[in-house]
Design a protein around this motif. Structure first.
Motif, PDB file in Angstrom:
ATOM      1  N   PHE A   1      15.626  -0.565 -41.067  1.00 21.60           N
ATOM      2  CA  PHE A   1      14.856  -0.897 -42.253  1.00 21.60           C
ATOM      3  C   PHE A   1      13.406  -0.934 -41.816  1.00 21.60           C
ATOM      4  O   PHE A   1      13.125  -0.963 -40.614  1.00 21.60           O
ATOM      5  CB  PHE A   1      15.299  -2.243 -42.822  1.00 21.60           C
ATOM      6  N   PRO A   2      12.463  -0.942 -42.723  1.00 24.74           N
ATOM      7  CA  PRO A   2      11.059  -1.004 -42.293  1.00 24.74           C
ATOM      8  C   PRO A   2      10.814  -2.202 -41.360  1.00 24.74           C
ATOM      9  O   PRO A   2      11.057  -3.345 -41.730  1.00 24.74           O
ATOM     10  CB  PRO A   2      10.288  -1.154 -43.603  1.00 24.74           C
ATOM     11  N   ASN A   3      10.414  -1.908 -40.150  1.00 26.28           N
ATOM     12  CA  ASN A   3      10.120  -2.915 -39.118  1.00 26.28           C
ATOM     13  C   ASN A   3      11.308  -3.800 -38.772  1.00 26.28           C
ATOM     14  O   ASN A   3      11.132  -4.907 -38.295  1.00 26.28           O
ATOM     15  CB  ASN A   3       8.933  -3.789 -39.530  1.00 26.28           C
ATOM     16  N   MET A   4      12.516  -3.327 -38.992  1.00 27.01           N
ATOM     17  CA  MET A   4      13.713  -4.098 -38.659  1.00 27.01           C
ATOM     18  C   MET A   4      14.763  -3.191 -38.040  1.00 27.01           C
ATOM     19  O   MET A   4      14.955  -2.072 -38.502  1.00 27.01           O
ATOM     20  CB  MET A   4      14.316  -4.756 -39.905  1.00 27.01           C
ATOM     21  N   ALA A   5      15.431  -3.692 -37.011  1.00 30.84           N
ATOM     22  CA  ALA A   5      16.560  -2.987 -36.417  1.00 30.84           C
ATOM     23  C   ALA A   5      17.685  -3.996 -36.189  1.00 30.84           C
ATOM     24  O   ALA A   5      17.968  -4.389 -35.074  1.00 30.84           O
ATOM     25  CB  ALA A   5      16.156  -2.322 -35.109  1.00 30.84           C
ATOM     26  N   PRO A   6      18.340  -4.438 -37.259  1.00 34.65           N
ATOM     27  CA  PRO A   6      19.336  -5.500 -37.128  1.00 34.65           C
ATOM     28  C   PRO A   6      20.580  -5.100 -36.335  1.00 34.65           C
ATOM     29  O   PRO A   6      21.291  -5.969 -35.824  1.00 34.65           O
ATOM     30  CB  PRO A   6      19.687  -5.842 -38.574  1.00 34.65           C
ATOM     31  N   ALA A   7      20.837  -3.814 -36.195  1.00 35.17           N
ATOM     32  CA  ALA A   7      22.025  -3.381 -35.462  1.00 35.17           C
ATOM     33  C   ALA A   7      21.965  -3.821 -33.996  1.00 35.17           C
ATOM     34  O   ALA A   7      22.997  -4.169 -33.412  1.00 35.17           O
ATOM     35  CB  ALA A   7      22.189  -1.873 -35.563  1.00 35.17           C
ATOM     36  N   GLN A   8      20.794  -3.820 -33.389  1.00 38.80           N
ATOM     37  CA  GLN A   8      20.671  -4.278 -32.007  1.00 38.80           C
ATOM     38  C   GLN A   8      21.062  -5.747 -31.894  1.00 38.80           C
ATOM     39  O   GLN A   8      21.751  -6.142 -30.965  1.00 38.80           O
ATOM     40  CB  GLN A   8      19.244  -4.083 -31.486  1.00 38.80           C
ATOM     41  N   HIS A   9      20.663  -6.544 -32.852  1.00 38.41           N
ATOM     42  CA  HIS A   9      20.979  -7.973 -32.810  1.00 38.41           C
ATOM     43  C   HIS A   9      22.467  -8.212 -33.066  1.00 38.41           C
ATOM     44  O   HIS A   9      23.069  -9.094 -32.468  1.00 38.41           O
ATOM     45  CB  HIS A   9      20.106  -8.735 -33.809  1.00 38.41           C
ATOM     46  N   MET A  10      23.057  -7.407 -33.932  1.00 37.34           N
ATOM     47  CA  MET A  10      24.495  -7.484 -34.150  1.00 37.34           C
ATOM     48  C   MET A  10      25.235  -7.168 -32.850  1.00 37.34           C
ATOM     49  O   MET A  10      26.156  -7.885 -32.453  1.00 37.34           O
ATOM     50  CB  MET A  10      24.924  -6.495 -35.234  1.00 37.34           C
ATOM     51  N   MET A  11      24.796  -6.119 -32.167  1.00 38.29           N
ATOM     52  CA  MET A  11      25.426  -5.733 -30.907  1.00 38.29           C
ATOM     53  C   MET A  11      25.222  -6.809 -29.839  1.00 38.29           C
ATOM     54  O   MET A  11      26.100  -7.031 -29.007  1.00 38.29           O
ATOM     55  CB  MET A  11      24.882  -4.386 -30.425  1.00 38.29           C
ATOM     56  N   ASN A  12      24.084  -7.483 -29.865  1.00 42.77           N
ATOM     57  CA  ASN A  12      23.845  -8.571 -28.916  1.00 42.77           C
ATOM     58  C   ASN A  12      24.841  -9.703 -29.111  1.00 42.77           C
ATOM     59  O   ASN A  12      25.332 -10.286 -28.139  1.00 42.77           O
ATOM     60  CB  ASN A  12      22.422  -9.118 -29.055  1.00 42.77           C
ATOM     61  N   VAL A  13      25.136 -10.037 -30.365  1.00 42.99           N
ATOM     62  CA  VAL A  13      26.091 -11.116 -30.646  1.00 42.99           C
ATOM     63  C   VAL A  13      27.494 -10.701 -30.212  1.00 42.99           C
ATOM     64  O   VAL A  13      28.199 -11.465 -29.553  1.00 42.99           O
ATOM     65  CB  VAL A  13      26.057 -11.507 -32.143  1.00 42.99           C
ATOM     66  N   VAL A  14      27.897  -9.495 -30.560  1.00 39.76           N
ATOM     67  CA  VAL A  14      29.225  -9.021 -30.159  1.00 39.76           C
ATOM     68  C   VAL A  14      29.294  -8.872 -28.637  1.00 39.76           C
ATOM     69  O   VAL A  14      30.277  -9.258 -28.000  1.00 39.76           O
ATOM     70  CB  VAL A  14      29.573  -7.690 -30.869  1.00 39.76           C
ATOM     71  N   GLY A  15      28.238  -8.351 -28.048  1.00 36.40           N
ATOM     72  CA  GLY A  15      28.188  -8.183 -26.597  1.00 36.40           C
ATOM     73  C   GLY A  15      28.235  -9.499 -25.835  1.00 36.40           C
ATOM     74  O   GLY A  15      28.704  -9.544 -24.704  1.00 36.40           O
TER      75      GLY A  15
END
Length: 155
Positions: free
Chosen positions: A25-39
């Protein structure tokens, strides 16, 4: 380092890179944070931080993102440590928000100001940019972890 751990690390790096490149999204990459939680659950603190950092390096090199794309390792390390000691999904998600949304903003202020020479007003400058992305991604990550636990995917 076992083949199993190395394979998981490689999979998380690839997934983080692809998802963070595609779901933006504009200035957002929430998928990395989702992967951090799962990781945090799947990889543990150190490998989770490595996966986040290397994924950021790939985004820099292949997608033209700035050095700040590597900042996810702070939240990945913190969420991994919290999960390791509590096994609590909600605390893990909250630690990702604090780590990537607030602490990494302070950590990356200094290289961006003094190495890159950006005119940044204060050390909290990046918080309004990092926090929404970390919050959205952490919520998604907590929901994914809860679903994976519900179907007993890790046993």
């Amino acid at each position: 380092m076992t083949t199993k751990k190395l394979s998981r690390l490689a999979i998380f790096i690839a997934l983080s890179f692809v998802l963070s490149t595609v779901i933006v999204f504009p200035n957002m990459a929430p998928a990395q944070h989702m992967m951090n939680v799962v990781g945090a659950m799947v990889l543990g603190p150190v490998y989770n931080a490595i996966a986040a950092f290397v994924s950021g390096l790939f985004r820099m090199a292949l997608s033209g993102r700035a050095f700040i794309a590597t900042s996810g390792w702070v939240g990945a390390l913190l969420s991994g440590l919290v999960y390791k000691h509590t096994k609590n999904i909600l605390w893990t998600g909250l630690s990702e928000v604090v780590g990537s949304g607030i602490l990494s903003a302070f950590v990356y202020y200094f290289p961006m100001k003094f190495i890159y020479g950006l005119d940044l007003p204060n050390a909290g400058y990046y918080i309004p940019f990092f926090l929404p992305s970390a919050l959205v991604g952490a919520i998604i990550g907590v929901l994914v972890l809860a679903a994976l636990r519900k179907v007993d995917a890790f046993h």
